[in-house]
Design a protein around this motif. Structure first.
Motif, PDB file in Angstrom:
ATOM      1  N   ASP A 100       0.854  -1.248  -0.036  1.00 10.16           N
ATOM      2  CA  ASP A 100      -0.035  -0.078  -0.018  1.00 10.16           C
ATOM      3  C   ASP A 100       0.897   1.275   0.000  1.00 10.16           C
ATOM      4  OD1 ASP A 100      -2.230  -1.687   0.089  1.00 10.16           O
ATOM      5  OD2 ASP A 100      -2.796  -1.314   2.163  1.00 10.16           O
ATOM      6  N   SER A 103       2.639   1.811  -3.550  1.00 11.72           N
ATOM      7  CA  SER A 103       1.698   2.096  -4.623  1.00 11.72           C
ATOM      8  C   SER A 103       0.860   3.407  -4.269  1.00 11.72           C
ATOM      9  CB  SER A 103       0.586   0.796  -4.697  1.00 11.72           C
ATOM     10  OG  SER A 103       0.063   0.603  -3.553  1.00 11.72           O
ATOM     11  N   GLU A 104       0.943   4.036  -3.179  1.00 10.12           N
ATOM     12  CA  GLU A 104       0.246   5.185  -2.934  1.00 10.12           C
ATOM     13  C   GLU A 104       0.944   6.245  -4.059  1.00 10.12           C
ATOM     14  OE1 GLU A 104      -0.092   8.490   0.469  1.00 10.12           O
ATOM     15  OE2 GLU A 104       0.087   6.538   0.996  1.00 10.12           O
ATOM     16  N   ARG A 105       0.362   7.001  -4.662  1.00 10.25           N
ATOM     17  CA  ARG A 105       0.476   7.843  -5.706  1.00 10.25           C
ATOM     18  C   ARG A 105       1.344   7.284  -6.816  1.00 10.25           C
ATOM     19  NH1 ARG A 105       4.115  11.355  -2.011  1.00 10.25           N
ATOM     20  NH2 ARG A 105       5.504  10.908  -3.993  1.00 10.25           N
ATOM     21  N   GLY A 106       1.248   6.035  -6.800  1.00 10.33           N
ATOM     22  CA  GLY A 106       2.041   5.348  -7.908  1.00 10.33           C
ATOM     23  C   GLY A 106       0.897   4.316  -8.557  1.00 10.33           C
ATOM     24  N   ASP A 107       1.307   3.119  -9.154  1.00 13.15           N
ATOM     25  CA  ASP A 107       0.198   2.349  -9.853  1.00 13.15           C
ATOM     26  C   ASP A 107       0.280   0.971  -9.422  1.00 13.15           C
ATOM     27  OD1 ASP A 107      -0.407   4.444 -11.865  1.00 13.15           O
ATOM     28  OD2 ASP A 107       1.273   4.030 -12.807  1.00 13.15           O
ATOM     29  N   CYS A 124       3.348  -3.547  -7.917  1.00 13.03           N
ATOM     30  CA  CYS A 124       2.781  -2.117  -8.201  1.00 13.03           C
ATOM     31  C   CYS A 124       4.247  -1.219  -8.659  1.00 13.03           C
ATOM     32  CB  CYS A 124       2.663  -1.558  -6.652  1.00 13.03           C
ATOM     33  SG  CYS A 124       3.640  -1.618  -5.442  1.00 13.03           S
ATOM     34  N   ASP A 126       5.917   2.345  -7.947  1.00 15.42           N
ATOM     35  CA  ASP A 126       5.934   3.314  -6.711  1.00 15.42           C
ATOM     36  C   ASP A 126       5.933   4.820  -7.579  1.00 15.42           C
ATOM     37  OD1 ASP A 126       8.704   4.241  -7.739  1.00 15.42           O
ATOM     38  OD2 ASP A 126       9.810   2.997  -5.937  1.00 15.42           O
ATOM     39  N   PRO A 127       5.850   5.931  -7.041  1.00 17.20           N
ATOM     40  CA  PRO A 127       5.538   7.260  -7.341  1.00 17.20           C
ATOM     41  C   PRO A 127       6.969   7.571  -8.349  1.00 17.20           C
ATOM     42  CG  PRO A 127       5.203   7.270  -5.260  1.00 17.20           C
ATOM     43  CD  PRO A 127       5.812   6.023  -5.686  1.00 17.20           C
TER      44      PRO A 127
END
Length: 141
Positions: A100, A103-107, A124, A126-127
Motif C-alpha cells: 500500500d 503504490s500510494e501515488r504510484g500504480d 505495483c 512506486d511514484p
C-alpha cells in the motif's frame, strides 16, 4: 524476515539469458516453471507454453529471478520496465502495508491476491517509476 531480490523480464529469451547466467555464476536453478505448468497453461499456444513463467538462480546470498513477457498476455516491456525488485515477507500485515505504501501515488499493476505460488502476491509501481513485486509466505512450522 524480509528478503529483496532482483526480478528480470525478457521478451521471450529468458531461458537463453538464464542459461548464460547459470554458466557465469556456476550454479543451478532452484526453480524453473514454464507457462504450460501453471493452471490453465494447457490452453496457451504451444510456443507460449514453453516460455519461462519463473526461474530462480542463487547468486551469493541473493536470488536472481526472471520471466518471459508474452505478447499473447498483452505484456510489453522496454528498457527501464524490464526489472522489478521482489520482496518476500513472512508477515501478512507488513506485506500489505509495504504494498500500500509503495503504490500510494504510484500504480497498482496487479492487486495483492492469492496465487498458486504464493499466499499473497501483487505488483505495483512506486511514484518514482520503480516496479515492486510483493510476496507473502508464512513461516514454515
Amino acid at each position: 524476515m524480509m528478503r529483496l531480490d532482483p526480478y528480470l523480464n525478457f521478451n521471450g529469451n529468458t531461458e537463453e539469458v538464464f542459461n548464460f547466467y547459470k554458466k557465469v555464476f556456476k550454479n543451478d536453478f532452484t526453480s524453473l516453471m514454464r507457462f504450460g505448468d501453471m493452471p490453465g497453461g494447457e490452453k496457451m499456444s504451444p510456443g507460449d507454453r514453453t516460455k519461462i513463467l519463473h526461474v530462480a538462480l542463487p547468486v551469493g546470498d541473493n536470488v536472481l529471478m526472471g520471466t518471459d513477457a508474452l505478447d499473447s498476455m498483452n505484456q510489453k516491456i522496454s528498457a527501464g520496465d524490464n526489472f522489478s525488485i521482489s520482496i518476500t515477507l513472512d508477515d501478512e500485515a507488513e506485506a500489505t502495508r509495504i504494498f500500500d505504501a509503495l503504490s500510494e501515488r504510484g500504480d497498482v499493476i496487479m492487486p495483492l491476491g492469492k496465487e498458486f505460488w504464493s499466499d499473497l502476491f501483487g505488483i505495483c509501481k512506486d511514484p518514482f517509476g520503480i516496479q515492486w513485486m510483493i510476496n507473502f509466505r508464512p513461516k514454515q512450522k
